[in-house]
Write an enzyme that holds these catalytic residues in place. Structure first.
Site, PDB file in Angstrom:
ATOM      1  N   LYS A 299       0.824  -1.021   0.090  1.00 16.48           N
ATOM      2  CA  LYS A 299       0.079  -0.045   0.146  1.00 16.48           C
ATOM      3  C   LYS A 299       0.848   1.299  -0.114  1.00 16.48           C
ATOM      4  O   LYS A 299       0.519   2.262  -0.853  1.00 16.48           O
ATOM      5  CB  LYS A 299      -0.983   0.004   1.209  1.00 16.48           C
TER       6      LYS A 299
ATOM      7  N   ARG B  97      -9.360   0.819   8.966  1.00 14.45           N
ATOM      8  CA  ARG B  97      -8.862  -0.468   9.201  1.00 14.45           C
ATOM      9  C   ARG B  97     -10.080  -1.210  10.106  1.00 14.45           C
ATOM     10  O   ARG B  97      -9.890  -2.323  10.442  1.00 14.45           O
ATOM     11  CB  ARG B  97      -7.647  -0.246  10.203  1.00 14.45           C
TER      12      ARG B  97
ATOM     13  N   ARG C  70       0.132  -8.867  13.361  1.00 15.45           N
ATOM     14  CA  ARG C  70      -0.479  -8.042  12.566  1.00 15.45           C
ATOM     15  C   ARG C  70      -1.193  -8.632  11.515  1.00 15.45           C
ATOM     16  O   ARG C  70      -2.348  -8.144  10.989  1.00 15.45           O
ATOM     17  CB  ARG C  70       0.814  -7.061  11.706  1.00 15.45           C
TER      18      ARG C  70
ATOM     19  N   ARG D 120      12.174  -5.264   4.221  1.00 14.63           N
ATOM     20  CA  ARG D 120      11.782  -3.879   4.271  1.00 14.63           C
ATOM     21  C   ARG D 120      12.754  -3.055   4.966  1.00 14.63           C
ATOM     22  O   ARG D 120      13.269  -3.702   6.208  1.00 14.63           O
ATOM     23  CB  ARG D 120      10.317  -3.805   4.549  1.00 14.63           C
TER      24      ARG D 120
ATOM     25  N   ARG E 147      11.720  -1.328  10.501  1.00 10.26           N
ATOM     26  CA  ARG E 147      10.537  -0.906  11.274  1.00 10.26           C
ATOM     27  C   ARG E 147      10.752  -1.824  12.559  1.00 10.26           C
ATOM     28  O   ARG E 147      10.388  -3.138  12.668  1.00 10.26           O
ATOM     29  CB  ARG E 147       9.421  -1.164  10.673  1.00 10.26           C
TER      30      ARG E 147
HETATM   31  P1  AP5 Z   1       5.012  -1.688   1.723  1.00  9.19           P
HETATM   32  O1  AP5 Z   1       4.595  -0.862   0.771  1.00  9.19           O
HETATM   33  O2  AP5 Z   1       5.781  -0.890   3.163  1.00  9.19           O
HETATM   34  O3  AP5 Z   1       3.683  -2.460   2.297  1.00  9.19           O
HETATM   35  P2  AP5 Z   1       2.190  -2.159   3.175  1.00  9.19           P
HETATM   36  O4  AP5 Z   1       1.140  -2.676   2.597  1.00  9.19           O
HETATM   37  O5  AP5 Z   1       2.311  -0.501   3.211  1.00  9.19           O
HETATM   38  O6  AP5 Z   1       2.746  -2.463   4.562  1.00  9.19           O
HETATM   39  P3  AP5 Z   1       2.664  -2.051   5.963  1.00  9.19           P
HETATM   40  O7  AP5 Z   1       3.528  -3.118   6.784  1.00  9.19           O
HETATM   41  O8  AP5 Z   1       3.323  -0.718   6.158  1.00  9.19           O
HETATM   42  O9  AP5 Z   1       1.364  -2.088   6.374  1.00  9.19           O
HETATM   43  P4  AP5 Z   1       0.569  -2.232   7.663  1.00  9.19           P
HETATM   44  O10 AP5 Z   1      -0.769  -1.827   6.963  1.00  9.19           O
HETATM   45  O11 AP5 Z   1       0.736  -3.281   8.630  1.00  9.19           O
HETATM   46  O12 AP5 Z   1       1.424  -0.768   8.218  1.00  9.19           O
HETATM   47  P5  AP5 Z   1       0.903   0.583   8.698  1.00  9.19           P
HETATM   48  O13 AP5 Z   1       2.112   1.501   8.889  1.00  9.19           O
HETATM   49  O14 AP5 Z   1      -0.348   0.846   8.183  1.00  9.19           O
HETATM   50  O15 AP5 Z   1       5.633  -3.085   1.110  1.00  9.19           O
HETATM   51  C1  AP5 Z   1       6.313  -3.825   2.083  1.00  9.19           C
HETATM   52  C2  AP5 Z   1       7.667  -4.158   1.756  1.00  9.19           C
HETATM   53  O16 AP5 Z   1       7.390  -4.970   0.323  1.00  9.19           O
HETATM   54  C3  AP5 Z   1       8.596  -2.961   1.400  1.00  9.19           C
HETATM   55  O17 AP5 Z   1       9.822  -3.310   1.362  1.00  9.19           O
HETATM   56  C4  AP5 Z   1       8.294  -3.069  -0.117  1.00  9.19           C
HETATM   57  O18 AP5 Z   1       9.460  -2.409  -1.104  1.00  9.19           O
HETATM   58  C5  AP5 Z   1       8.226  -4.303  -0.815  1.00  9.19           C
HETATM   59  N1  AP5 Z   1       7.170  -4.369  -1.704  1.00  9.19           N
HETATM   60  C6  AP5 Z   1       6.191  -3.695  -2.093  1.00  9.19           C
HETATM   61  N2  AP5 Z   1       5.462  -4.325  -3.123  1.00  9.19           N
HETATM   62  C7  AP5 Z   1       6.203  -5.307  -3.641  1.00  9.19           C
HETATM   63  C8  AP5 Z   1       6.143  -6.189  -4.547  1.00  9.19           C
HETATM   64  N3  AP5 Z   1       5.031  -6.249  -5.546  1.00  9.19           N
HETATM   65  N4  AP5 Z   1       7.004  -7.099  -4.907  1.00  9.19           N
HETATM   66  C9  AP5 Z   1       8.016  -7.280  -3.931  1.00  9.19           C
HETATM   67  N5  AP5 Z   1       8.234  -6.535  -2.972  1.00  9.19           N
HETATM   68  C10 AP5 Z   1       7.215  -5.462  -2.768  1.00  9.19           C
HETATM   69  O19 AP5 Z   1       0.519   0.184  10.318  1.00  9.19           O
HETATM   70  C11 AP5 Z   1       1.305  -0.109  11.319  1.00  9.19           C
HETATM   71  C12 AP5 Z   1       0.617  -0.199  12.626  1.00  9.19           C
HETATM   72  O20 AP5 Z   1       0.100   1.078  13.077  1.00  9.19           O
HETATM   73  C13 AP5 Z   1      -0.507  -1.100  12.989  1.00  9.19           C
HETATM   74  O21 AP5 Z   1      -0.246  -2.483  13.155  1.00  9.19           O
HETATM   75  C14 AP5 Z   1      -1.236  -0.513  13.924  1.00  9.19           C
HETATM   76  O22 AP5 Z   1      -0.982  -0.818  15.283  1.00  9.19           O
HETATM   77  C15 AP5 Z   1      -1.346   0.938  13.530  1.00  9.19           C
HETATM   78  N6  AP5 Z   1      -2.190   1.696  12.569  1.00  9.19           N
HETATM   79  C16 AP5 Z   1      -2.030   1.979  11.347  1.00  9.19           C
HETATM   80  N7  AP5 Z   1      -3.062   2.443  10.712  1.00  9.19           N
HETATM   81  C17 AP5 Z   1      -3.939   2.045  11.621  1.00  9.19           C
HETATM   82  C18 AP5 Z   1      -5.547   2.378  11.795  1.00  9.19           C
HETATM   83  N8  AP5 Z   1      -5.997   2.809  10.712  1.00  9.19           N
HETATM   84  N9  AP5 Z   1      -6.102   2.139  12.918  1.00  9.19           N
HETATM   85  C19 AP5 Z   1      -5.669   1.455  13.943  1.00  9.19           C
HETATM   86  N10 AP5 Z   1      -4.147   1.367  13.940  1.00  9.19           N
HETATM   87  C20 AP5 Z   1      -3.420   1.701  12.764  1.00  9.19           C
END
Ligand code: AP5
Length: 216
Positions: A13, A86, A169, A125, A158
């Site tokens: 994402k 979420r 997660r 990552r 991270r």
């Molecule tokens: P990346 O683009 O970083 O993936 P992503 O979907 O953004 O993954 P996240 O881990 O950031 O998602 P998340 O939803 O758990 O984290 P968030 O920060 O929102 O890609 C991942 C890796 O793969 C990278 O290294 C990239 O280069 C590589 N890659 C990408 N596409 C690829 C492909 N096609 N092929 C190969 N490699 C690829 O949330 C973190 C925490 O914050 C949550 O656990 C929660 O505690 C809190 N939080 C965040 N939002 C909320 C919310 N709305 N409500 C409540 N808590 C929340």
């Protein structure tokens, strides 16, 4: 364009949100980045956020919504929401918030990847703690190993990419995502992107899907 990106942790994402925003001149708003910044600032809200994020659990809706409302109200152009909403409560609150601002979402993209395919994405990552740019040691390496392309900051792993936190997660995702998908399907704005291919191929498919959606 007012777009929200859904999908499992690691589905891509954040990576794709940055590219969509560059292509269409939109504002990228990541709930994860906003929560991480609050956590790093060590505010009373940040201390609470840390407990949930470090355990791989969702931050409570009330706290997430108050922070997201503050940021969304300030956006003056089209946007891409990344990682928000979420929960069904967040989706419904977002809907009300955007209707009040007369700027409802017009597209929700769900990045679909089998969860078994995600392990390598987490282990490789690296992120820039200054500008939040996201890299991968194999699929998206920086130009100079270990340094951010944009500002030269040393890249870090991270805190919540440890295997045991990743498992939590992914479980949280499985428990919470179905009602949100059903909600947006009913509203008629949900589209799915196959996010299993290379980063560039997913970008191409995503941009084509967005163009087709807004041309129709
Ligand atoms: P990346 O683009 O970083 O993936 P992503 O979907 O953004 O993954 P996240 O881990 O950031 O998602 P998340 O939803 O758990 O984290 P968030 O920060 O929102 O890609 C991942 C890796 O793969 C990278 O290294 C990239 O280069 C590589 N890659 C990408 N596409 C690829 C492909 N096609 N092929 C190969 N490699 C690829 O949330 C973190 C925490 O914050 C949550 O656990 C929660 O505690 C809190 N939080 C965040 N939002 C909320 C919310 N709305 N409500 C409540 N808590 C929340």
């Amino acid at each position: 364009m007012r777009i929200a990106l859904l999908g499992a942790p690691g589905a891509g994402k954040g990576t794709q949100a940055a590219r969509i925003c560059e292509e269409f001149g939109l504002k990228h708003m990541s709930s994860g980045d906003i929560l991480r910044a609050e956590k790093a600032a060590g505010t009373p809200a940040g201390i609470k956020i840390k407990q949930y994020m470090d355990a791989g659990q969702l931050v409570p809706d009330e706290l997430t919504l108050s922070l997201m409302r503050e940021h969304i109200q300030k956006i003056e152009k089209g946007f891409v929401l990344d990682g928000f909403p979420r929960t069904l409560v967040q989706a419904q609150a977002l809907n009300r918030m955007l209707f009040e601002l007369d700027r409802p979402l017009n597209l929700v993209l769900n990045f679909d990847v089998p969860l078994e395919a995600l392990a390598r994405r987490f282990s490789g990552r690296r992120i820039c703690p200054t500008c939040q740019a996201v890299y991968h040691i194999e699929s998206l390496p920086p130009k100079v190993a270990g340094k951010c392309d944009h500002d030269g900051t040393a890249l870090i792993i991270r805190a919540d990419d440890k295997p045991e936190v990743v498992q939590q997660r992914l479980s949280t995702y499985k428990e919470t995502m179905d009602p949100i998908l059903a909600y947006y399907k009913k509203l008629g704005c949900l589209k799915t992107v196959d996010a299993t291919g290379s980063i560039d191929s997913v970008t191409k498919a995503t941009i084509e899907k967005i163009k087709r959606h807004f041309e129709d």
